[in-house]
Design a protein around this motif. Structure first.
Motif, PDB file in Angstrom:
ATOM      1  N   ARG A  47      44.794  20.355  73.287  1.00 46.41           N
ATOM      2  CA  ARG A  47      45.549  19.604  74.307  1.00 46.41           C
ATOM      3  C   ARG A  47      44.546  18.986  75.254  1.00 46.41           C
ATOM      4  NH1 ARG A  47      46.921  25.077  75.526  1.00 46.41           N
ATOM      5  NH2 ARG A  47      45.451  25.877  77.058  1.00 46.41           N
ATOM      6  N   TYR A  49      45.020  18.922  78.794  1.00 45.78           N
ATOM      7  CA  TYR A  49      44.925  19.642  80.067  1.00 45.78           C
ATOM      8  C   TYR A  49      44.162  20.949  79.924  1.00 45.78           C
ATOM      9  CZ  TYR A  49      45.816  22.335  84.177  1.00 45.78           C
ATOM     10  OH  TYR A  49      45.625  23.103  85.294  1.00 45.78           O
ATOM     11  N   ALA A  99      50.686  14.434  80.672  1.00 47.87           N
ATOM     12  CA  ALA A  99      51.056  15.782  81.116  1.00 47.87           C
ATOM     13  C   ALA A  99      51.709  15.695  82.485  1.00 47.87           C
ATOM     14  CB  ALA A  99      49.813  16.658  81.180  1.00 47.87           C
ATOM     15  N   ASP A 124      52.085  19.501  78.590  1.00 43.95           N
ATOM     16  CA  ASP A 124      51.131  18.509  78.071  1.00 43.95           C
ATOM     17  C   ASP A 124      51.627  18.061  76.700  1.00 43.95           C
ATOM     18  OD1 ASP A 124      48.981  17.277  76.733  1.00 43.95           O
ATOM     19  OD2 ASP A 124      47.485  18.437  77.830  1.00 43.95           O
TER      20      ASP A 124
END
Ligand SMILES: Cc1cc2nc3c(=O)[nH]c(=O)nc-3n(C[C@H](O)[C@H](O)[C@H](O)COP(=O)(O)OP(=O)(O)OC[C@H]3O[C@@H](n4cnc5c(N)ncnc54)[C@H](O)[C@@H]3O)c2cc1C
Length: 336
Positions: A47, A49, A99, A124
């Motif tokens: 991801r 984030y 996100a 996210d």
């Protein structure tokens, strides 16, 4: 210039691939067979984030490359899936990411229960799951077809630059070569894969509890622990954490079946918790370590390997430093 890389996990393999594509002669040592490395059991959650800014920057750049490159997506078997990271987050850290911060209502809709009032999370939608072992296998297959690359169990010659990319084995290998161990530490990571029914949750981190849906009716879940200083690849056996009880409390809609598989493995941790090229003091820049992903390098390895290769190439333009110390060839046997 010839670069020797010790370790063919996802970090060493991708670094070798970056360098080989830049026209550098590379020798990649895969080490003794049969070691249980992080790459072979990684959950592969990716991801954009991440709370740590450098880790986040690398994760975002890695996802951008993955999403833009059909070959990489195929090699890594990328499956998009949302992630939820429960806990407070700085909204500024989400700038430019796909996100947003969500509250109790959305978390409840996603299946959460037993939430403290005011709980928030980052949702996210940029990432998903890759298969790090498949990506490594594809990269090694590509490297095997390149004439300037040699892959073997051990380094055959004396490279101009030596990079230890042996994951959890790295600190011991550095120590045995009489080199600074760079504050690198080894920690155990364990998870259980359960069969489950009910709507699959997002990939999630909720305090120490984490989960990664593997598709169909399987959920990988674990509890982050503090088992430091364990033997690389081989943490001591321990009764599994009570993941099922925690999951039933937080995600009661999931109907968990019995566990179908467990993984007990290790990874190399660093401060800051970032996979990056680290210079080994006293070697004039000719010995480096490329490790320290701290349980998260599947997310960052694409960008981190590109950056590490750039740094090695830039270093090659500088004056030659003193001769390499003897690189250890036998040590990993001692580590097993
Ligand atoms: C259980 C688990 C789940 C994870 N889940 C996720 C996740 O969901 N998302 C995420 O982003 N990250 C995750 N990670 C982290 C990520 O998978 C690791 O950070 C990453 O795989 C580390 O890769 P590496 O190449 O540095 O190390 P490794 O994969 O451990 O590879 C090191 C290699 O060095 C080799 N070696 C050892 N000694 C020698 C020697 N003397 N000579 C040559 N080679 C040697 C070993 O055989 C091994 O192949 C997880 C890690 C674990 C353990």
């Amino acid at each position: 210039m010839r670069v020797g890389i010790v370790g063919a996990g996802i970090a060493g393999s991708l670094l070798a691939w970056r360098l080989a594509r830049a026209g550098i002669d590379v020798e990649l040592a895969t080490g003794p067979p049969g070691l249980r490395d992080a790459t072979s059991v990684s959950g592969g959650a990716v991801r954009g984030y991440e709370p740590h800014p450098e880790q986040r920057e690398l994760a975002v750049a890695s996802l951008a490359e993955l999403r833009a490159d059909a070959d990489l997506r195929r090699w890594a078997d990328f499956r998009p899936w949302p992630s939820v990271i429960v806990g407070p987050a700085d909204e500024r850290a989400l700038a430019g990411l796909d996100a947003r911060i969500v509250g109790e209502r959305e978390l409840t809709e996603l299946g959460w229960a037993s939430l403290a009032p005011g709980t928030t999370a980052v949702r996210d939608d940029s990432g998903g799951r890759i298969d790090p072992a498949a990506l490594r296998a594809a990269v090694l297959a590509d490297l095997a077809g390149r004439p300037a690359v040699r892959i073997g169990a051990r380094l055959a010659g004396e490279p101009d630059v030596l990079v230890y990319a042996a994951g959890a084995w790295t600190p011991a290998l550095l120590g045995r070569a009489g080199l600074d161990t760079l504050g690198l530490r080894v920690k155990a990571i364990r998870y259980t894969v359960h069969r489950c029914r009910g709507p699959l949750p997002p990939i999630f981190a909720d305090g120490p509890l984490y989960g990664i849906p593997l598709g169909d009716d399987l959920l990988l879940a674990g509890v982050a622990g503090e088992e430091w200083g364990v033997a690389p690849g081989d943490p001591p056996s321990r009764p599994p954490a009570d993941v099922a009880r925690l999951l039933r409390r937080r995600l009661p809609g999931l109907r968990l079946g019995p566990p179908v598989r467990r993984a007990d493995a290790t990874d190399c941790y660093a401060d800051p918790p970032v996979l990056r090229l680290r210079e080994v003091p006293g070697t004039g820049g000719r010995v480096r370590a490329f490790t320290g992903g701290s349980g998260g390098a599947a997310k960052t390895v694409l960008a981190a390997s590109a950056r590490a290769a750039e740094q090695i190439l830039a270093g090659a333009r500088h004056d030659r430093a003193p001769a390499l110390p003897q690189h250890p060839q036998e040590e990993s046997r001692v580590q097993q």
